[in-house]
Design an enzyme around this catalytic site. Sequence first.
Site, PDB file in Angstrom:
ATOM      1  N   ASP A 111     -35.526  24.093   8.226  1.00 32.40           N
ATOM      2  CA  ASP A 111     -35.936  23.171   9.412  1.00 32.40           C
ATOM      3  C   ASP A 111     -37.267  23.808   9.658  1.00 32.40           C
ATOM      4  OD1 ASP A 111     -34.496  25.981   9.960  1.00 32.40           O
ATOM      5  OD2 ASP A 111     -34.814  25.686  12.093  1.00 32.40           O
ATOM      6  N   HIS A 149     -39.065  27.467  10.607  1.00 31.40           N
ATOM      7  CA  HIS A 149     -38.268  28.392  10.009  1.00 31.40           C
ATOM      8  C   HIS A 149     -38.153  28.367   8.482  1.00 31.40           C
ATOM      9  CE1 HIS A 149     -34.026  30.109  10.586  1.00 31.40           C
ATOM     10  NE2 HIS A 149     -34.657  30.637  10.059  1.00 31.40           N
ATOM     11  N   GLU A 192     -35.965  26.734  19.527  1.00 33.27           N
ATOM     12  CA  GLU A 192     -35.120  25.696  18.851  1.00 33.27           C
ATOM     13  C   GLU A 192     -35.309  24.437  19.631  1.00 33.27           C
ATOM     14  OE1 GLU A 192     -32.755  25.639  16.528  1.00 33.27           O
ATOM     15  OE2 GLU A 192     -32.351  27.843  16.469  1.00 33.27           O
TER      16      GLU A 192
END
Length: 463
Positions: free
Chosen positions: A337, A327, A285
């Site tokens: 994303d 993603h 992330e």
Amino acid sequence: MKSKILIVAGLLALSGTTAAHASTETAQNPLAQAFDRAAAAYDVPRDLLVALAYAESRLDGHRGEPSASGGYGIMHLVSNPTAKTLEQAAKLTSKPVVALKSDDAANVLGGAAVLRAEADALGLGAAQRDDLGRWYPAVAAYAHAANDATARIYADAVYETLAAGVDARGVQVRPRPVQPDRGEYAEQPRALAAAVDYPGALWVAANSANYAVSSRPSSDRIDRIVVHVMQGTYAGSISWFQNPAAKSSSHYLVRSSDGQITQMVREKDRAFHAKDWNRRSVGIEHEGFVDNASWFTDQMYRASAALTRDIADRYGIPKDRTHIVGHVEVPGNDHTDPGPHWDWAKYMSYVTGGSVNPHTPEKVCGSGFKVIDSAALGTAGTVYLLYNTTTGSNCVTTIKRTSLGTATATSAYLEVQGSARKTDSGNFSYYAGPVTAQAAGKCVKWGGKAGSSTYDSPFEHCG
């Protein structure tokens, strides 16, 4: 005894609050006016309020859309199962929730009210409120973090922003030195120990409800790395993954400002980040929002790429865009994303130490196509055969690996048995194709050329 630590020394020796930070810019800028008025209404330091907002959102309200943890607006007023600062702001300001979500001025006012309430709860008197450093515990409390370690990460980010200064959307804060009085947060939390798998990371464990204990790679092969964007802040996402209500997590998180990395799930375990690909992938992330490119700093790209390279080397994952994906490219999910502002060419060049083709065969051929075969064309490229089970179509594309950005002779072809061959041939910068044809129940020949290398298949993949 409370500890005072100088974060950044500057040239300006400023002191006291700046609740009424008047300027010609303020007179002309509605958002700057909103910060001035909110700071004055709740006796909150104006520059600190701006720094908190910038650390939370880059002064971007995201059109009233929530962050991943349920936060709204410039001040990230939160409504989730464990934090209700949005509702608290509505009560304190008498503003409707809908306005606090989407109106910048109302949101800033709500954030100021919540920050002042945190100061009051800590017993910060009028004289103490004039000392910017004394607000540190109130800023940490504003985060509603899962623990002191995460709250400190959050508050440090705000004070680092204050020290660096802000100039965004017509709102300015001059860089200024501040000595934060960390109080109960003075000691470095033990939770930030060395990470389990990547030596360059910190370790903060996700809540056990947000991942599945496993024994990868013996139980499941790890062959993909998935790039995410948090839709939130670094500290906020760490806190959210510690919340059992999240039902999501990632193995690693990367901070925008300096590329700091926190690991929250061991690589052997399955983080809940990519649905059907949880078993086969490691998730990373990145702090920020998909619609705001300012979060994607070079420090973040470089730190994340070094992490990706390390993971790929340890598990034998090819360093290409078929195995290192966004993603949005993971089958069966509705996320977008890392979004259009993520610079894949730069990122992959950092991963590999050289130029990388930003195009994948799946992107070239389009939605629904999956790679079923491939052949290397020396070092110049790879030709791929893909199939779409829904339409019964094949697709062929040749992806270059050298002379990227330069038009060179490249080709791709597809021949369905009983039909004429279809070819895309010419001087291309990145790829040839897509060449598509209906081929359900039929054999195909396929191939292509890049550089001096050519591949020609027999009739195969029948049926």
